[in-house]
Write an enzyme that holds these catalytic residues in place. Structure first.
Site, mmCIF file in Angstrom:
data_model
loop_
_atom_site.group_PDB
_atom_site.id
_atom_site.type_symbol
_atom_site.label_atom_id
_atom_site.label_comp_id
_atom_site.label_asym_id
_atom_site.label_seq_id
_atom_site.Cartn_x
_atom_site.Cartn_y
_atom_site.Cartn_z
ATOM 1 N N CYS A 95 0.819 -1.215 0.000
ATOM 2 C CA CYS A 95 0.000 0.000 0.000
ATOM 3 C C CYS A 95 0.856 1.270 0.000
ATOM 4 O O CYS A 95 1.475 1.550 -1.011
ATOM 5 C CB CYS A 95 -0.998 -0.063 1.141
ATOM 6 S SG CYS A 95 -2.435 0.964 0.811
ATOM 7 N N HIS A 205 -3.256 -5.743 2.436
ATOM 8 C CA HIS A 205 -2.951 -5.865 3.864
ATOM 9 C C HIS A 205 -3.486 -7.217 4.329
ATOM 10 O O HIS A 205 -4.145 -7.928 3.581
ATOM 11 C CB HIS A 205 -3.672 -4.784 4.668
ATOM 12 C CG HIS A 205 -3.287 -3.386 4.320
ATOM 13 N ND1 HIS A 205 -2.029 -2.871 4.525
ATOM 14 C CD2 HIS A 205 -4.007 -2.358 3.801
ATOM 15 C CE1 HIS A 205 -1.995 -1.604 4.153
ATOM 16 N NE2 HIS A 205 -3.183 -1.259 3.700
#
Ligand code: GLN
Length: 251
Positions: A95, A205
Site C-alpha cells: 500500500c 494488507h
C-alpha cells in the site's frame, strides 16, 4: 546469500509505515524460517536511521499520507534499498510502501511527491483529469488471482487506500495478478501490484503473508532457493480456509 546471523529481514520505519499491521509480515517470514530450523534476524529500522544495504529482505507497510511522505523523504536520502535490490535483495512493499517504491504518489497536501523509483509504477488519486468527484477510497476485502508465472494460490487480503497505481508505459515488471474482488491498482486492466526482479508491490494488507503463506515462502525461496514444504500450523490453515469461505473463493 544469508550472513552469519541468518536471514536478515529489515522492517522499514514501523512507526511511519505500521498503521495497518503490516509489521506482521516480518513475524510470518521469521517464523517460517525458524520452523525450518533456519536462523533469522529481524532488524527494525526506525525513521531517521539509515537503512543498511546488507539485509536479505526489506519490508515496507501501509501508512497515512503524511507519514508516507516522511518515509519517502527519509528513504530517498541514501536509497540503500535500490542498491540492495541490484544485489538480489527481496522487497515486499504494501500500500503506502508500494506507492513509495514507485516513481511518484499524491498526498493530502494536494502535491505529487517523488518515490524511490524502484519499480516502474506511478500513483495518483485518479488518472482521468476530468473525473469529478474523485473516485472513493478503496476499502474492503480484496482477492487477487496471481500471475501464473508465480505458481501461487489465490491471494487474499483487505485494502484501504485512496491512490490508484498504474505501470509506466514500457515499464519493467508485470502485475502481481488480476483482481477478482476489490480494487487493487484501480486501473482498467483490473490488476493489483507489481513484480519486478525480487520486488513485489501490492495493495494487500492482512498482513498479506499471514493470509497467504505461499507468498511468504516464495519470498523466502528467492533468498534461499527451494525450501522444504511446511505443514501447518493448523491456525494458518484454518485462517485461510475461513477467509476463503467468507469471500466465497474457490482454491
Ligand atoms: N496513503 C495512501 C492512500 O491512501 C496509502 C494508504 C495505505 O497505506 N493503506 O492511498
Amino acid at each position: 546469500m544469508t550472513g552469519e546471523s541468518g536471514t536478515r529481514i529489515a522492517l522499514i520505519y514501523p512507526e511511519l509505515l505500521g498503521t495497518y499491521g503490516d509489521g506482521g509480515n516480518a513475524i510470518v517470514l521469521a517464523q517460517r524460517l525458524r520452523w525450518r530450523g533456519l536462523p533469522v534476524e529481524v532488524v527494525e529500522i526506525p525513521a531517521g536511521e539509515s537503512v543498511p544495504g546488507s539485509c536479505d529482505i526489506y519490508l515496507l507497510g501501509g501508512g497515512e499520507d503524511e507519514p508516507q511522505v516522511l518515509a519517502a523523504e527519509g528513504l530517498r536520502k541514501n536509497n540503500a534499498i535500490a542498491w540492495a535490490v541490484t544485489e538480489g535483495a527481496v522487497v515486499l512493499a504494501v500500500c503506502a510502501g508500494y506507492q513509495v517504491i514507485g516513481t511518484s504518489f499524491p498526498a493530502g497536501d494536494g502535491k505529487i511527491h517523488d518515490g524511490l523509483g524502484l519499480v516502474d509504477v506511478e500513483t495518483r488519486r485518479s488518472f482521468d483529469s476530468s473525473e469529478q468527484p474523485l473516485p472513493p477510497r478503496a476499502v474492503g476485502d480484496i482477492v487477487v488471482e496471481p500471475a501464473p508465472e508465480l505458481r501461487l494460490p489465490v491471494l487474499l487480503g483487505y485494502e484501504n487506500h485512496a491512490g490508484r497505481t498504474r505501470r509506466l508505459p514500457d515499464g519493467q515488471g508485470m502485475p502481481l495478478g488480476l483482481v477478482r474482488k476489490g480494487i487493487g491498482n484501480g486501473t482498467p486492466d483490473q490488476t493489483d501490484g507489481i513484480v519486478d526482479r525480487h520486488v513485489i508491490g501490492t495493495y494487500l494488507h492482512g498482513p498479506v503473508l499471514a493470509q497467504n503463506p505461499a507468498l511468504a515462502d516464495l519470498l523466502l525461496s528467492w533468498v534461499h532457493g527451494p525450501l522444504p514444504a511446511l505443514v501447518g500450523p493448523v491456525e494458518t490453515e484454518v485462517l485461510r480456509r475461513t477467509r476463503m469461505r467468507a469471500l466465497e473463493v474457490s482454491a
